[in-house]
Design a protein around this motif. Sequence first.
Motif, short mmCIF file in Angstrom:
data_model
loop_
_atom_site.label_atom_id
_atom_site.label_comp_id
_atom_site.label_asym_id
_atom_site.label_seq_id
_atom_site.Cartn_x
_atom_site.Cartn_y
_atom_site.Cartn_z
N TRP A 1 0.83 -1.19 0.00
CA TRP A 1 0.00 0.00 0.00
C TRP A 1 0.88 1.26 0.00
CZ3 TRP A 1 -5.37 -0.25 -0.13
CH2 TRP A 1 -5.91 -1.54 0.00
N GLY A 2 2.07 1.15 -0.55
CA GLY A 2 3.05 2.24 -0.52
C GLY A 2 2.60 3.51 -1.22
N GLY A 3 1.76 3.37 -2.26
CA GLY A 3 1.30 4.56 -3.00
C GLY A 3 0.56 5.54 -2.12
N PRO A 4 -0.56 5.10 -1.49
CA PRO A 4 -1.27 6.04 -0.62
C PRO A 4 -0.46 6.46 0.60
CG PRO A 4 -2.25 3.83 -0.55
CD PRO A 4 -1.30 3.85 -1.68
N LEU A 5 0.39 5.58 1.12
CA LEU A 5 1.23 5.97 2.25
C LEU A 5 2.16 7.13 1.87
CD1 LEU A 5 2.24 2.46 3.70
CD2 LEU A 5 0.72 4.15 4.75
N LEU A 6 2.71 7.07 0.65
CA LEU A 6 3.61 8.12 0.19
C LEU A 6 2.86 9.43 -0.01
CD1 LEU A 6 6.42 9.01 -0.95
CD2 LEU A 6 5.59 8.27 -3.19
N VAL A 7 1.73 9.37 -0.72
CA VAL A 7 1.03 10.59 -1.12
C VAL A 7 0.25 11.21 0.04
CG1 VAL A 7 -0.79 11.51 -2.62
CG2 VAL A 7 0.92 9.93 -3.53
N TYR A 8 -0.39 10.38 0.87
CA TYR A 8 -1.26 10.92 1.90
C TYR A 8 -0.57 11.16 3.25
CZ TYR A 8 -5.13 9.60 -1.20
OH TYR A 8 -5.99 9.49 -2.26
N ILE A 9 0.57 10.54 3.46
CA ILE A 9 1.21 10.66 4.77
C ILE A 9 2.64 11.22 4.66
CG2 ILE A 9 2.00 9.41 6.83
CD1 ILE A 9 -0.31 7.45 6.39
N ILE A 10 3.48 10.56 3.87
CA ILE A 10 4.90 10.93 3.86
C ILE A 10 5.13 12.31 3.25
CG2 ILE A 10 7.19 10.30 2.99
CD1 ILE A 10 6.28 7.35 3.11
N ILE A 11 4.58 12.56 2.06
CA ILE A 11 4.80 13.86 1.40
C ILE A 11 4.20 15.01 2.21
CG2 ILE A 11 4.27 15.24 -0.65
CD1 ILE A 11 4.64 12.75 -2.34
N PRO A 12 2.94 14.91 2.70
CA PRO A 12 2.42 16.02 3.53
C PRO A 12 3.26 16.28 4.77
CG PRO A 12 0.62 14.60 2.82
CD PRO A 12 1.89 13.90 2.43
N THR A 13 3.77 15.21 5.38
CA THR A 13 4.60 15.40 6.57
C THR A 13 5.89 16.15 6.24
OG1 THR A 13 3.74 13.35 7.56
CG2 THR A 13 5.81 14.22 8.45
N ILE A 14 6.52 15.78 5.13
CA ILE A 14 7.74 16.47 4.72
C ILE A 14 7.44 17.92 4.34
CG2 ILE A 14 9.65 16.50 3.05
CD1 ILE A 14 9.39 13.47 2.86
N ILE B 1 -5.12 -5.89 -3.94
CA ILE B 1 -5.81 -4.59 -3.98
C ILE B 1 -4.83 -3.47 -3.65
CG2 ILE B 1 -7.60 -3.19 -2.89
CD1 ILE B 1 -9.20 -5.78 -2.47
N GLY B 2 -3.96 -3.71 -2.66
CA GLY B 2 -2.95 -2.72 -2.31
C GLY B 2 -2.05 -2.38 -3.47
N LEU B 3 -1.64 -3.40 -4.22
CA LEU B 3 -0.80 -3.18 -5.40
C LEU B 3 -1.54 -2.37 -6.46
CD1 LEU B 3 1.07 -6.55 -5.98
CD2 LEU B 3 2.10 -4.30 -5.68
#
Length: 413
Positions: free
Chosen positions: A57-70, A137-139
């Motif tokens: 599920w790396g896509g939504p983790l990157l866009v919704y959590i990691i990038i906004p945090t940075i 589904i995550g992929l």
Amino acid sequence: MSSTEVQSGAPVTEWRDKKRYWWLLGMFVPAIMLVVIGLVRVFNDLGLTPVGQVLFWGGPLLVYIIIPTIDLILGPDGSNPPDEWMDRLENDKYYRYILYAYIPLQYITFFLACYLITANDLSWLGFPEGLALVDKIGLAVSISFVGGIGINTAHELGHKKENLERWLSKITLAQTFYGHFYVEHNRGHHVRVATPEDPASSRLGETFWAFWPRTVWGSLTSAWHLEKQRFRRMDKSHWTIKNDVLNAWLMSIALFGVVLALFGWELLPYLVLQAVLGFSLLEVVNYLEHYGLRRQKLPSGRYERCTPQHSWNSDHMCTNVFLYHLQRHSDHHAYPTRRYQILRSWDGAPNLPSGYASMIVLAYFPPIWRRVMDKRVLAHYDGDITKANIQPSKREKYLTRYGAPASEAGATT
């Protein structure tokens, strides 16, 4: 002044793009699957399989959590290239090659995900019986983010004059089956932006969930109409491979046909899922870019020229890098063919309170979105809500709430 940097009147002879090598991070999005696979294998070897499965599920983790945090940590960018360096940056092909590199990485990831979703034995990865449904589904969701951000790459390429870049734009759009965007965005949205007639400009009081079907259907029908008109002016039939809607859709049909032939019909629902989520990512960005903003009509009946006041901007560093300065949207509408590396941050343009990645999440929750954005639309128009682009069904409610007489409802329609 169009820059948030103070620039002296003297020519700038020494300057460097501080983001020159940071732009390479944009390729991390399509390369994420390669990273995920390596990490999944490591976690499986360590007996931490559930941790590895989360990475699918790396896509939504990157866009919704990691990038906004940075974005929150780094804050706004605000740096603009000096005027003397604009031509040099424009012609530096290094920046183009970064865009071009996105495309092969996008399709390596796409085909790899298709294989992983349909494989019955992934012993080499630690899954002897293939992936569980939730992992598949995550992929599919993760590659939808690759395709969705790929639409932004296509957007950058599609505005250029070179035939190669225009064709690369269509190729990039094939994964999400959204090739008509190439026509509608360039010849539709940029003409009608910030008007009630534009399906890609959201209205004050319109939720993203109401905007989504309006913009998806409106953009598709507009693109078809624009191409039909183009061929009518040439006195030719629009039923031709030269129709830019048809040839773009054919690329998607060919792509989907190839992967279904290679991996089987089991893949079909995942293909549909990733395509819908991919173009929905584009549309939620469209939603926040012009929310409630409206070009006023002139005495002639025509709309005023599009200015920096008709786009919501954000200049947060991390999202800037991942989306190729898409957040500097006012400059993009003023100079559509200007390449991403020289787009400028405008003083006085309406600004979002955070980066696009953060605002996307808010857009999914209408009460929170309205609480954050409606007051900003009102402030942008100095309290005169009649100047905003209001959702027709909410018009009377907004006029009443903000003190405008109901008799003015027809004055700006």
